[in-house]
Design a protein around this motif. Structure first.
Motif, mmCIF file in Angstrom:
data_model
loop_
_atom_site.group_PDB
_atom_site.id
_atom_site.type_symbol
_atom_site.label_atom_id
_atom_site.label_comp_id
_atom_site.label_asym_id
_atom_site.label_seq_id
_atom_site.Cartn_x
_atom_site.Cartn_y
_atom_site.Cartn_z
ATOM 1 N N GLU A 69 0.818 -1.213 0.000
ATOM 2 C CA GLU A 69 0.000 0.000 0.000
ATOM 3 C C GLU A 69 0.850 1.262 0.000
ATOM 4 O O GLU A 69 0.494 2.252 -0.645
ATOM 5 C CB GLU A 69 -0.922 -0.001 1.221
ATOM 6 N N THR A 70 1.963 1.252 0.715
ATOM 7 C CA THR A 70 2.753 2.479 0.867
ATOM 8 C C THR A 70 3.865 2.612 -0.161
ATOM 9 O O THR A 70 4.215 3.725 -0.562
ATOM 10 C CB THR A 70 3.364 2.571 2.279
ATOM 11 N N THR A 71 4.457 1.499 -0.597
ATOM 12 C CA THR A 71 5.642 1.574 -1.470
ATOM 13 C C THR A 71 5.492 0.817 -2.783
ATOM 14 O O THR A 71 6.347 0.947 -3.655
ATOM 15 C CB THR A 71 6.875 1.009 -0.745
ATOM 16 N N LEU A 72 4.454 -0.004 -2.925
ATOM 17 C CA LEU A 72 4.242 -0.894 -4.077
ATOM 18 C C LEU A 72 5.245 -2.048 -4.120
ATOM 19 O O LEU A 72 5.286 -2.802 -5.095
ATOM 20 C CB LEU A 72 4.291 -0.127 -5.407
ATOM 21 N N LEU A 73 6.040 -2.217 -3.068
ATOM 22 C CA LEU A 73 7.023 -3.293 -3.034
ATOM 23 C C LEU A 73 6.379 -4.602 -2.574
ATOM 24 O O LEU A 73 5.540 -4.602 -1.673
ATOM 25 C CB LEU A 73 8.172 -2.934 -2.090
ATOM 26 N N THR A 74 6.798 -5.700 -3.196
ATOM 27 C CA THR A 74 6.331 -7.040 -2.811
ATOM 28 C C THR A 74 7.550 -7.940 -2.654
ATOM 29 O O THR A 74 7.805 -8.814 -3.484
ATOM 30 C CB THR A 74 5.368 -7.616 -3.852
ATOM 31 N N PRO A 75 8.339 -7.740 -1.612
ATOM 32 C CA PRO A 75 9.604 -8.475 -1.472
ATOM 33 C C PRO A 75 9.399 -9.964 -1.251
ATOM 34 O O PRO A 75 8.442 -10.386 -0.599
ATOM 35 C CB PRO A 75 10.259 -7.825 -0.254
ATOM 36 N N GLN A 76 10.322 -10.763 -1.805
ATOM 37 C CA GLN A 76 10.297 -12.202 -1.590
ATOM 38 C C GLN A 76 10.939 -12.576 -0.257
ATOM 39 O O GLN A 76 10.655 -13.633 0.291
ATOM 40 C CB GLN A 76 11.040 -12.905 -2.737
ATOM 41 N N TYR A 77 11.831 -11.725 0.238
ATOM 42 C CA TYR A 77 12.467 -11.963 1.535
ATOM 43 C C TYR A 77 11.761 -11.099 2.564
ATOM 44 O O TYR A 77 11.859 -9.868 2.533
ATOM 45 C CB TYR A 77 13.955 -11.616 1.469
ATOM 46 N N LEU A 78 11.017 -11.733 3.448
ATOM 47 C CA LEU A 78 10.304 -11.019 4.502
ATOM 48 C C LEU A 78 10.394 -11.872 5.759
ATOM 49 O O LEU A 78 9.868 -12.978 5.812
ATOM 50 C CB LEU A 78 8.849 -10.794 4.113
ATOM 51 N N GLU A 79 11.087 -11.348 6.758
ATOM 52 C CA GLU A 79 11.406 -12.137 7.950
ATOM 53 C C GLU A 79 11.069 -11.352 9.204
ATOM 54 O O GLU A 79 11.268 -10.132 9.266
ATOM 55 C CB GLU A 79 12.895 -12.481 7.943
#
Length: 231
Positions: A69-79
């Motif tokens: 919502e805020t950055t449009l980022l959809t990272p594959q690494y989320l920990e």
């Protein structure tokens, strides 16, 4: 009659790291996006992306949603990084923040939205942040630098295959110090952490370079949805 305890609110915030060139000398350094708060408390100050945990969301789902919502980022690494819950961290209410961290490649970071209220900052020189977010960023940087020494975390910045020069550049950017190329190659190859592939990196100004990958050992990275303790 005893007074009722104030309710405890749960929020989820995320520290997003990417490697981007420094505007001073062009060297790659660690950057992160921040959002400007548009309501009290700390209106006008910069803060980490995040928000309240919705009743029907898992923690990782909440982190992924607020990032998108805020950055449009959809990272594959989320920990999952840590839980921050000092009683005085949010004026007027008790808020416990479950903090995630995400790592994205430079090309992924380039698609992130920037606006008056969303901006990238060099991680080592962020302004004073709202709440205890400066402490959170400092802790996340410490974890990143520490974990670089014993895990496959650099691959989150590089992808599955990489040259040793590219790997060294990640280490230099994260550790913020130059590394001797010959010594780095010798140490990395001697550690058994990486293995050569049959592929070559071509198309640049230099001769083709061998591509490497991390050895097939127990994975220490945190893919989307998986969590790790922050001891």
């Amino acid at each position: 009659m005893a007074a009722h305890a104030a309710p405890v609110h749960v929020a989820v915030s995320t520290v997003i790291f990417a490697l981007r060139p420094s505007p001073v000398d062009g060297r790659m350094t660690v950057w992160l996006p921040l959002v400007r708060r548009i309501r009290d408390p700390f209106v006008g100050m910069w803060a980490l992306p995040g928000g309240p945990l919705e009743p029907d969301e898992d923690l990782a789902e909440s982190a992924a949603r607020t990032l998108a919502e805020t950055t449009l980022l959809t990272p594959q690494y989320l920990e999952q990084l840590y839980a921050f819950g000092n009683t005085d961290r949010s004026p007027g209410e008790r808020v416990v923040s479950i903090v995630y961290w995400a790592l994205v490649r430079s090309d992924e970071a380039d698609i992130a939205v920037e606006s008056e209220n969303v901006r990238w900052f060099e991680a080592d020189s962020v302004p004073e942040l709202a709440f205890d977010h400066s402490l959170i960023v400092e802790y996340a940087l410490w974890r990143l630098r520490n974990k670089l020494e014993y895990s496959h975390i650099a691959s989150a910045f590089l992808g599955d295959t990489f040259t040793l020069s590219e790997l060294r550049e990640v280490h230099e950017a994260v550790l913020q110090k130059p590394l001797d190329p010959a010594n780095f190659r010798r140490q990395i190859e001697g550690s058994g952490q990486v293995v050569p592939t049959e592929q070559l990196r071509t198309g640049g100004r230099h001769r083709p370079a061998r591509l490497y990958r991390y050895a097939a050992t127990v994975e220490t990275n945190g893919p989307l949805g998986r969590t790790e303790g922050a001891s």
